[in-house]
Design a protein around this motif. Structure first.
Motif, PDB file in Angstrom:
ATOM      1  N   LEU A 167       0.845  -1.184   0.000  1.00  0.00           N
ATOM      2  CA  LEU A 167       0.000   0.000   0.000  1.00  0.00           C
ATOM      3  C   LEU A 167       0.885   1.240   0.000  1.00  0.00           C
ATOM      4  N   PHE A 168       0.609   2.151  -0.937  1.00  0.00           N
ATOM      5  CA  PHE A 168       1.346   3.408  -1.053  1.00  0.00           C
ATOM      6  C   PHE A 168       0.414   4.577  -0.751  1.00  0.00           C
ATOM      7  N   ILE A 169       0.909   5.552   0.017  1.00  0.00           N
ATOM      8  CA  ILE A 169       0.270   6.857   0.158  1.00  0.00           C
ATOM      9  C   ILE A 169       1.124   7.819  -0.654  1.00  0.00           C
ATOM     10  N   ARG A 170       0.522   8.313  -1.754  1.00  0.00           N
ATOM     11  CA  ARG A 170       1.319   8.993  -2.787  1.00  0.00           C
ATOM     12  C   ARG A 170       2.429   8.037  -3.235  1.00  0.00           C
ATOM     13  N   ASN A 171       3.673   8.409  -3.052  1.00  0.00           N
ATOM     14  CA  ASN A 171       4.765   7.521  -3.464  1.00  0.00           C
ATOM     15  C   ASN A 171       5.460   6.853  -2.282  1.00  0.00           C
ATOM     16  N   ALA A 172       4.869   6.977  -1.085  1.00  0.00           N
ATOM     17  CA  ALA A 172       5.507   6.418   0.110  1.00  0.00           C
ATOM     18  C   ALA A 172       4.870   5.080   0.466  1.00  0.00           C
ATOM     19  N   PRO A 173       5.668   3.996   0.544  1.00  0.00           N
ATOM     20  CA  PRO A 173       5.108   2.700   0.948  1.00  0.00           C
ATOM     21  C   PRO A 173       4.716   2.723   2.425  1.00  0.00           C
ATOM     22  N   VAL A 174       3.541   2.125   2.747  1.00  0.00           N
ATOM     23  CA  VAL A 174       3.024   2.115   4.116  1.00  0.00           C
ATOM     24  C   VAL A 174       3.162   0.735   4.732  1.00  0.00           C
ATOM     25  N   PHE A 175       2.617  -0.305   4.090  1.00  0.00           N
ATOM     26  CA  PHE A 175       2.831  -1.660   4.586  1.00  0.00           C
ATOM     27  C   PHE A 175       2.741  -2.639   3.423  1.00  0.00           C
ATOM     28  N   TRP A 176       3.288  -3.839   3.665  1.00  0.00           N
ATOM     29  CA  TRP A 176       3.398  -4.870   2.626  1.00  0.00           C
ATOM     30  C   TRP A 176       2.715  -6.140   3.104  1.00  0.00           C
ATOM     31  N   LEU A 177       2.043  -6.828   2.176  1.00  0.00           N
ATOM     32  CA  LEU A 177       1.420  -8.116   2.470  1.00  0.00           C
ATOM     33  C   LEU A 177       1.776  -9.099   1.360  1.00  0.00           C
ATOM     34  N   PRO A 178       2.169 -10.314   1.706  1.00  0.00           N
ATOM     35  CA  PRO A 178       2.500 -11.281   0.650  1.00  0.00           C
ATOM     36  C   PRO A 178       1.263 -11.733  -0.128  1.00  0.00           C
ATOM     37  N   MET A 179       0.132 -11.867   0.548  1.00  0.00           N
ATOM     38  CA  MET A 179      -1.113 -12.279  -0.100  1.00  0.00           C
ATOM     39  C   MET A 179      -2.246 -11.438   0.473  1.00  0.00           C
ATOM     40  N   MET A 180      -3.236 -11.118  -0.372  1.00  0.00           N
ATOM     41  CA  MET A 180      -4.364 -10.320   0.079  1.00  0.00           C
ATOM     42  C   MET A 180      -5.560 -10.596  -0.825  1.00  0.00           C
ATOM     43  N   ARG A 181      -6.732 -10.720  -0.194  1.00  0.00           N
ATOM     44  CA  ARG A 181      -7.966 -10.908  -0.963  1.00  0.00           C
ATOM     45  C   ARG A 181      -8.945  -9.803  -0.596  1.00  0.00           C
ATOM     46  N   LEU A 182      -9.527  -9.185  -1.615  1.00  0.00           N
ATOM     47  CA  LEU A 182     -10.496  -8.120  -1.408  1.00  0.00           C
ATOM     48  C   LEU A 182     -11.664  -8.313  -2.371  1.00  0.00           C
ATOM     49  N   PRO A 183     -12.881  -7.891  -1.965  1.00  0.00           N
ATOM     50  CA  PRO A 183     -14.015  -7.973  -2.895  1.00  0.00           C
ATOM     51  C   PRO A 183     -13.953  -6.846  -3.907  1.00  0.00           C
ATOM     52  N   ASP A 184     -14.432  -7.130  -5.101  1.00  0.00           N
ATOM     53  CA  ASP A 184     -14.523  -6.038  -6.062  1.00  0.00           C
ATOM     54  C   ASP A 184     -15.772  -5.214  -5.731  1.00  0.00           C
ATOM     55  N   PRO A 185     -15.841  -3.945  -6.180  1.00  0.00           N
ATOM     56  CA  PRO A 185     -16.909  -3.041  -5.722  1.00  0.00           C
ATOM     57  C   PRO A 185     -18.308  -3.447  -6.155  1.00  0.00           C
ATOM     58  N   SER A 186     -18.452  -4.349  -7.109  1.00  0.00           N
ATOM     59  CA  SER A 186     -19.786  -4.760  -7.548  1.00  0.00           C
ATOM     60  C   SER A 186     -20.407  -5.818  -6.647  1.00  0.00           C
ATOM     61  N   LEU A 187     -19.622  -6.364  -5.703  1.00  0.00           N
ATOM     62  CA  LEU A 187     -20.130  -7.412  -4.819  1.00  0.00           C
ATOM     63  C   LEU A 187     -20.919  -6.784  -3.669  1.00  0.00           C
ATOM     64  N   GLU A 188     -22.149  -7.253  -3.444  1.00  0.00           N
ATOM     65  CA  GLU A 188     -23.002  -6.705  -2.397  1.00  0.00           C
ATOM     66  C   GLU A 188     -22.663  -7.269  -1.025  1.00  0.00           C
ATOM     67  N   ARG A 189     -22.351  -8.551  -0.922  1.00  0.00           N
ATOM     68  CA  ARG A 189     -22.044  -9.187   0.362  1.00  0.00           C
ATOM     69  C   ARG A 189     -20.832 -10.087   0.189  1.00  0.00           C
ATOM     70  N   ALA A 190     -19.916  -9.984   1.148  1.00  0.00           N
ATOM     71  CA  ALA A 190     -18.731 -10.831   1.088  1.00  0.00           C
ATOM     72  C   ALA A 190     -18.153 -10.989   2.480  1.00  0.00           C
ATOM     73  N   THR A 191     -17.635 -12.163   2.770  1.00  0.00           N
ATOM     74  CA  THR A 191     -16.942 -12.405   4.035  1.00  0.00           C
ATOM     75  C   THR A 191     -15.592 -11.698   4.016  1.00  0.00           C
ATOM     76  N   GLY A 192     -15.288 -10.989   5.086  1.00  0.00           N
ATOM     77  CA  GLY A 192     -14.009 -10.296   5.158  1.00  0.00           C
ATOM     78  C   GLY A 192     -14.027  -9.194   6.202  1.00  0.00           C
ATOM     79  N   PHE A 193     -12.901  -8.492   6.313  1.00  0.00           N
ATOM     80  CA  PHE A 193     -12.752  -7.420   7.293  1.00  0.00           C
ATOM     81  C   PHE A 193     -13.501  -6.176   6.844  1.00  0.00           C
TER      82      PHE A 193
END
Length: 699
Positions: A167-193
């Protein structure tokens, strides 16, 4: 000249027969000697809900591939937009490679990659990807972005899988994750944080809440929220389920903190279900481990909990209801044993036209108040009442426009009293009553189109109680207002009765404006032949003459409302005054309330009540908003509570900063201050859309 070619045999020799043909529109289409079809100039291809535009397309029959020269725009059936510089795809547009590509999901999230591989029309595999929902300008990096070595978009499951993501804020890296799953914005309901929330409280210290949403099918879900700080380990939960005939919601929490030695918890559950035969089941369960838990954690400000279950059947001519309530006090000066904690009631009522004219109403009811204590007197008294009633009512329009209403009633009740030697163990009371009300509505219309209605009202009533005097359990708090001015009795229940003759007089003025502004003003009072000792002075109903009632309301179709009421005593002046004002439009939401009430020892009001509350929200600009709430005790010259929320958002970020202060203090509750911070990156959260104004790029 534009040409239209149906590529049934040439472009789709096999799949076209099975699934339908593709349509190609181009300025020029030509077929070469080596069986290549070349289309150029303003190309548009339509196939199975997918639309593709490009500069040039070459179809090679031998390899069954399309070579496409961009700029390429592919609009998929699910609303996804794919942009690319060039590509090689199969004729179904479901498999192939796109170079210099960008995918736009639900007009919110953009994913830019060096290369995109399309697989089976379901998967899009992106390499060296940058994802963001922020406006992307050529001269600067987006406000936030996620850069990943590889991203896979599953259009069927509506999920995004990131590998080696930062994750970058502008050009500054904030944190790194080896794997990540996120819902796309068209999904109405999804398990997750869900969106994390930071909470800093003077009693519980600095903490963070991380909600985790779990889908349990289309009609059930569970939200678990760990809350961790230096002073507490808490798990919150919300369970929801929709049934075919109703719904259920359960919320609660369990805590192990340093404020109390024992574990702490609470649970609130609500449900509503439609039963067969027109019956409705409603229940509300409220329980807490200790008196301060809800206040300490900000879950509720209630000082009495009520758990209730009821079954009701209501039709145009009948009512059937059974209701059971359990009370749990959180007040320092009360005990559950003497509330009473358990109250049950059942009633049946029906009405029908009488043979001689008018309407006949009759019914029966039973209610019971049970206390745990066996102390003799108010603290231990148990009372059960069984009774029935009947009434006849008729309205007639007389000459001159007068409206006369006549009502005759008779009710009888039996009381069983235990643990109170000041009352007989069995008491019977019979109450006959009669009432005649005369109204004279006068209407007029002004040249502006406004309608005016002036209605003087006079009501004569009589009632008396024969038999024993029962204990008063259900009519301890009554107050004169515009709704009960012309009632036969202003007591809230059945145990107390207004006896003797009485006359209520009043005048109501209503103006209905042509521009949507309506005004109502009413005043009146009650004159009696006998003083009513069961009414308190704060009710405005005591004595031979009640207080003067003055009430008014102004309502506009622009969201404005003003409502006020006051009670005046001839000797002592103002008894009660309350007013509220509300106004709402697209940028302002305002609600304020003020109340003043004189001291009354009979209602445990040892001092004058003077208090105001306010709840306001203002949209300052397209990005900034502020919300305020407060409660101030003017009589004590002390605040009760206060809070502020400052929010900022654009097309890709939403941030809320809040602060609140509770000044409540007792032997179990201490004043506390809470600071909160929450933020979200729009474009990923299921069912959410970016509502802020997009950032503009400077040239």
């Amino acid at each position: 000249m534009r040409l239209i070619a149906i590529l049934l045999l040439l472009v789709l020799p096999q799949t076209g027969l099975a699934q339908g043909a593709a349509s190609l529109i181009a300025d020029q289409v030509r077929l070469t000697t080596d069986q290549q079809l070349i289309a150029s100039g303003n190309i548009e291809v339509l196939y199975d809900g997918t639309r593709l535009t490009a500069t040039q397309i070459t179809y090679d029959r031998a390899s069954d591939r399309l070579s496409i020269v961009g700029p390429i725009v592919i609009q998929l059936a699910d609303g996804t937009v794919v942009l690319a510089d060039s590509g090689a795809l199969d004729p179904t547009l479901e498999n192939g490679i796109l170079r210099g590509a960008r995918i736009v999901l639900d007009q919110q999230l953009q994913l830019a990659a060096n290369q995109v591989d399309r697989i089976d029309g379901r998967y899009s595999q992106l390499y060296r990807t940058v994802a963001s929902s922020c406006q992307v300008c050529a001269d600067q990096a987006p406000l936030w972005s996620i850069r990943a070595q590889r991203v896979v978009h599953d259009s069927v499951e509506q999920q995004l899988y990131f590998e080696n993501a930062t994750l970058f804020i502008r050009n500054a890296p904030v944190f790194w994750l080896p794997m990540m799953r996120l819902p796309d914005p068209s999904l109405e309901r999804a398990t997750g944080f869900l969106i994390p929330r930071q909470r800093n409280n003077t009693q519980l210290g600095f903490g963070i809440k991380v909600p985790y949403f779990i889908t349990l099918g289309d009609h059930r879900d569970l939200t678990l929220t760990p809350y961790v700080s230096a002073e507490t380990r808490t798990l919150e939960l919300i369970y929801r389920q929709a049934f075919r005939n109703g719904n259920l919601r359960i919320q609660g929490a369990a805590s192990d903190d340093t404020l109390e030695d024992d574990n702490r918890s609470y649970v609130f559950a609500q449900g509503a279900f439609e039963l067969s035969g027109g019956y409705q089941l409603d229940f509300d369960i409220e329980a807490v481990s200790d008196t301060a838990y809800l206040q300490d954690y900000g879950y509720s400000s209630k000082d009495r909990l009520d758990s209730a279950i009821s079954v009701t059947r209501a039709t145009p001519d009948s009512l059937q209801q059974v209701h059971l309530t359990y009370y749990q006090t959180l007040r320092d000066d009360e005990s559950n044993a003497s509330l009473p904690p358990l109250v049950a009631d059942a009633q049946y009522e029906t009405r029908q036209p009488a043979r001689w004219g008018g309407t006949l109403t009759y019914g029966a009811s039973i209610d019971s108040a049970y206390r745990y204590s066996s102390t003799d007197g108010d603290a231990g008294r148990d009372v059960t009442r069984v009774g029935g009633f009947g009434s006849w009512e008729e309205s007639r329009i007389l000459s001159g426009g007068f409206v006369a209403q006549t009502k005759l009633s008779l009710r009888a009740d039996y009381y069983a009293v235990q643990d109170d030697s000041s009352y007989a163990a069995g008491a019977v009371q019979v109450v006959p009553s009669s009432q005649v009300t005369l109204r004279w509505p006068l209407a007029a219309y002004s040249d502006s189109g406004a309608a005016h209605l002036l209605t003087p009202v006079v009501s004569l009533a009589w009632a008396d109680a024969y038999g024993d005097t029962p204990p008063n359990e259900d009519s301890t708090r009554s107050e004169l207002d515009r709704g009960n001015l012309f009632d036969l009795s202003r007591f809230t229940g059945e145990d107390a009765v207004e006896t003797g003759g009485q006359m209520a007089v009043g005048l109501t003025y209503t103006r209905i404006g042509s521009a949507g502004l309506d005004t109502t003003l009413a005043f009146g009072r009650i004159l009696r032949s006998e003083a009513q000792e069961d009414f308190t002075s704060a009710s405005g109903l005591d004595g031979l003459q009640s207080d003067w009632l003055v009430a008014g309301q102004i309502a506009g179709n622009n969201g404005f409302l003003f409502d006020a009421r006051a009670l005046f005593d001839d000797r002592d002046g103002l008894t009660v005054a309350d007013a509220r004002i509300a106004w709402q439009n697209t940028r302002v939401s305002l609600a304020a309330h003020y109340i003043w009430q004189s001291a009354d020892a009979a209602e445990n009001l040892t001092s004058t009540v003077s208090e105001w509350t306010v709840d306001a929200g203002v949209v300052l600009s397209d990005r900034w908003r502020v919300e305020l709430d407060g409660r101030y005790d003017i009589a004590a010259d002390s605040p009760v509570s206060a809070g502020i929320v400052l929010g900022w958002q654009n097309e890709c970020v939403k941030i809320d900063v809040s602060a609140s202060r509770s000044y409540t203090s007792s032997t179990t509750v201490d004043p506390s201050t809470t600071f909160g911070l929450s933020g979200s990156l729009t474009g990923f959260s299921a069912g959410r859309s970016a509502a802020g104004r997009a950032t503009s790029c400077r040239n």
